[in-house]
Design a protein around this motif. Structure first.
Motif, PDB file in Angstrom:
ATOM      1  N   SER A   1       0.830  -1.207   0.000  1.00 34.06           N
ATOM      2  CA  SER A   1       0.000   0.000   0.000  1.00 34.06           C
ATOM      3  C   SER A   1       0.862   1.255   0.000  1.00 34.06           C
ATOM      4  O   SER A   1       0.575   2.236  -0.689  1.00 34.06           O
ATOM      5  N   THR A   2       1.965   1.124   0.717  1.00 33.66           N
ATOM      6  CA  THR A   2       2.877   2.271   0.765  1.00 33.66           C
ATOM      7  C   THR A   2       3.516   2.509  -0.612  1.00 33.66           C
ATOM      8  O   THR A   2       3.635   3.638  -1.094  1.00 33.66           O
ATOM      9  N   LYS A   3       3.947   1.392  -1.230  1.00 37.11           N
ATOM     10  CA  LYS A   3       4.557   1.518  -2.566  1.00 37.11           C
ATOM     11  C   LYS A   3       3.544   2.107  -3.575  1.00 37.11           C
ATOM     12  O   LYS A   3       3.898   2.973  -4.393  1.00 37.11           O
ATOM     13  N   ARG A   4       2.277   1.630  -3.458  1.00 37.84           N
ATOM     14  CA  ARG A   4       1.273   2.129  -4.408  1.00 37.84           C
ATOM     15  C   ARG A   4       1.029   3.631  -4.196  1.00 37.84           C
ATOM     16  O   ARG A   4       0.921   4.392  -5.155  1.00 37.84           O
ATOM     17  N   SER A   5       0.966   4.030  -2.937  1.00 40.43           N
ATOM     18  CA  SER A   5       0.740   5.445  -2.630  1.00 40.43           C
ATOM     19  C   SER A   5       1.910   6.297  -3.119  1.00 40.43           C
ATOM     20  O   SER A   5       1.742   7.421  -3.646  1.00 40.43           O
ATOM     21  N   LEU A   6       3.142   5.744  -2.995  1.00 36.73           N
ATOM     22  CA  LEU A   6       4.335   6.485  -3.453  1.00 36.73           C
ATOM     23  C   LEU A   6       4.325   6.660  -4.964  1.00 36.73           C
ATOM     24  O   LEU A   6       4.617   7.742  -5.496  1.00 36.73           O
ATOM     25  N   VAL A   7       3.973   5.599  -5.686  1.00 29.41           N
ATOM     26  CA  VAL A   7       3.931   5.688  -7.155  1.00 29.41           C
ATOM     27  C   VAL A   7       2.862   6.685  -7.606  1.00 29.41           C
ATOM     28  O   VAL A   7       3.100   7.518  -8.509  1.00 29.41           O
TER      29      VAL A   7
ATOM     30  N   ILE B   1       4.088  10.092  -7.007  1.00 27.90           N
ATOM     31  CA  ILE B   1       5.087  10.523  -8.025  1.00 27.90           C
ATOM     32  C   ILE B   1       4.389  10.934  -9.329  1.00 27.90           C
ATOM     33  O   ILE B   1       4.722  11.954  -9.946  1.00 27.90           O
ATOM     34  N   PHE B   2       3.424  10.119  -9.790  1.00 29.29           N
ATOM     35  CA  PHE B   2       2.706  10.449 -11.034  1.00 29.29           C
ATOM     36  C   PHE B   2       1.916  11.754 -10.902  1.00 29.29           C
ATOM     37  O   PHE B   2       1.877  12.571 -11.844  1.00 29.29           O
ATOM     38  N   VAL B   3       1.305  11.956  -9.708  1.00 25.40           N
ATOM     39  CA  VAL B   3       0.569  13.206  -9.506  1.00 25.40           C
ATOM     40  C   VAL B   3       1.517  14.391  -9.543  1.00 25.40           C
ATOM     41  O   VAL B   3       1.243  15.443 -10.138  1.00 25.40           O
ATOM     42  N   LEU B   4       2.690  14.228  -8.907  1.00 25.91           N
ATOM     43  CA  LEU B   4       3.686  15.303  -8.915  1.00 25.91           C
ATOM     44  C   LEU B   4       4.178  15.603 -10.324  1.00 25.91           C
ATOM     45  O   LEU B   4       4.292  16.770 -10.734  1.00 25.91           O
ATOM     46  N   LEU B   5       4.441  14.560 -11.114  1.00 31.18           N
ATOM     47  CA  LEU B   5       4.863  14.762 -12.497  1.00 31.18           C
ATOM     48  C   LEU B   5       3.766  15.454 -13.311  1.00 31.18           C
ATOM     49  O   LEU B   5       4.034  16.326 -14.170  1.00 31.18           O
TER      50      LEU B   5
END
Length: 348
Positions: free
Chosen positions: A5-11, A14-18
């Motif tokens: 869940s943590t990895k999914r939230s991080l990805v 990142i996509f939202v930031l990009l």
């Protein structure tokens, strides 16, 4: 589960930031192209036809993009008013007498507004100034002109084709020269005669050149006549003297003619007088021709002379007469007195 869940939230983060970064970059890029973040002033122009111009199209000046079209609206009865935002940094280069025209970005590109002209005698544009406009050729007009040129070229080509065909068939003067051997021979003979005439012209030119060289030879009479001003003046004086002599001769001949006429008239008068003298009906004619009359005239003159002598003797005898002696003495005294008075008056 927590790690995934943590990895999914991080990805996702990142996509939202990009995405945010790409969005912000796109906003800045589009804003830069649309001059959203630069200071600008608004000016306008009125056109009869904008030719498909749209809001957001570019405004160019001297080949540089300086603004965009902000509003397009109708003006008056059938004209169109175009509002433009231009960079404030380009305001100093655009003058109030500049012209605005509709053009295209390339042959088939978007429509743009092009600002041209302007002189330093006029001030720079201000907010809400209205520029003069000039009509530019549209692509439709250019294509119509090209089509007309193509039609003209086609007609010229057809005419040339027909002309060449007539020449091949021997029609016309040029065609006859090209196809008829007799006409060609005549043309050749004419060229030969022309060449002979040219040679004769060259000979004549040489003769004229020789004559000119003789004229330039010093010491010759022709050269002196042409170049020596002294000889020319002498000839001029001689010609003047000859002219004066001719005039004098004319006058002399005229006087002689007048004298001849006078002598002729005198001769006529003498002839008339001679006829009158010879006329026995006139007194002079009678005196000159009638001998009896001349004798009578001499007798009459002799008698008059004798009568005069006798009269003188009678007068002398009358002076000695005692009756008339006093009268004659009185006249003698008066004559002597008058003589004495005149003598006294004559003395100083």
């Amino acid at each position: 589960m927590s790690t995934e869940s943590t990895k999914r939230s991080l990805v996702v983060g990142i996509f939202v930031l990009l995405g945010l970064v790409i969005f912000v970059a796109g906003v800045f890029v589009l804003g830069g192209q649309q001059k959203r973040f630069t200071k600008s002033i608004r000016i306008n122009a009125i056109f009869n036809d904008v030719g498909g111009l749209k809001v957001g199209n570019n405004v160019w000046f001297s080949g540089v993009k300086i603004g965009t079209v902000k509003r397009i609206s109708f003006f008056g009865t059938s004209q169109v008013e175009v509002d433009m935002d231009i960079e404030q940094s380009s305001q100093a280069y655009i003058r109030k007498d500049a012209n605005a025209s509709i053009s295209s970005d390339g042959l088939i590109g978007n429509k743009i507004v092009v600002i041209t002209g302007g002189t330093t005698r006029h001030p720079e544009v201000d907010e809400n100034d209205r520029l003069k406009t000039s009509e530019a050729l549209s692509s439709d007009q250019i294509m119509a002109t090209l089509q007309e040129n193509n039609n003209n070229l086609l007609r010229v080509t057809n005419d040339f084709k027909e002309l060449v065909g007539n020449l091949k068939r021997g029609k016309g003067t040029v065609g006859a020269v090209l196809t008829d051997s007799m006409v060609a021979n005549n043309f050749k003979r004419a060229m030969v005669n022309l060449e002979r005439a040219s040679q004769n012209t060259v000979k004549i030119t040489g003769s004229v050149s020789q004559f000119a060289s003789k004229l330039n030879t010093k010491g010759s009479l022709a050269n002196e006549l042409v170049t020596d001003t002294t000889v020319f003046r002498r000839l001029s004086r001689s010609a003047t003297q000859l002219e004066n002599t001719a005039n004098s001769a004319d006058k002399t001949v005229g006087n002689m003619n007048k004298a001849s006429e006078t002598l002729s008239r005198t001769s006529d008068n003498l002839h008339k007088a001679s006829e009158k003298l010879n006329n026995t009906n006139s007194p002079l004619g009678v005196l000159l021709t009638d001998q009896e009359t001349a004798t009578n005239l001499r007798t009459t003159l002799r008698n008059l002379s004798q009568g005069t002598a006798i009269l003188n003797e009678d007068l002398k005898a009358a002076q000695n007469n005692f009756l008339l002696r006093g009268f004659f003495k009185k006249q003698a005294k008066e004559a002597a007195k008058l003589k004495a008075d005149s003598t006294a008056t004559a003395k100083p």
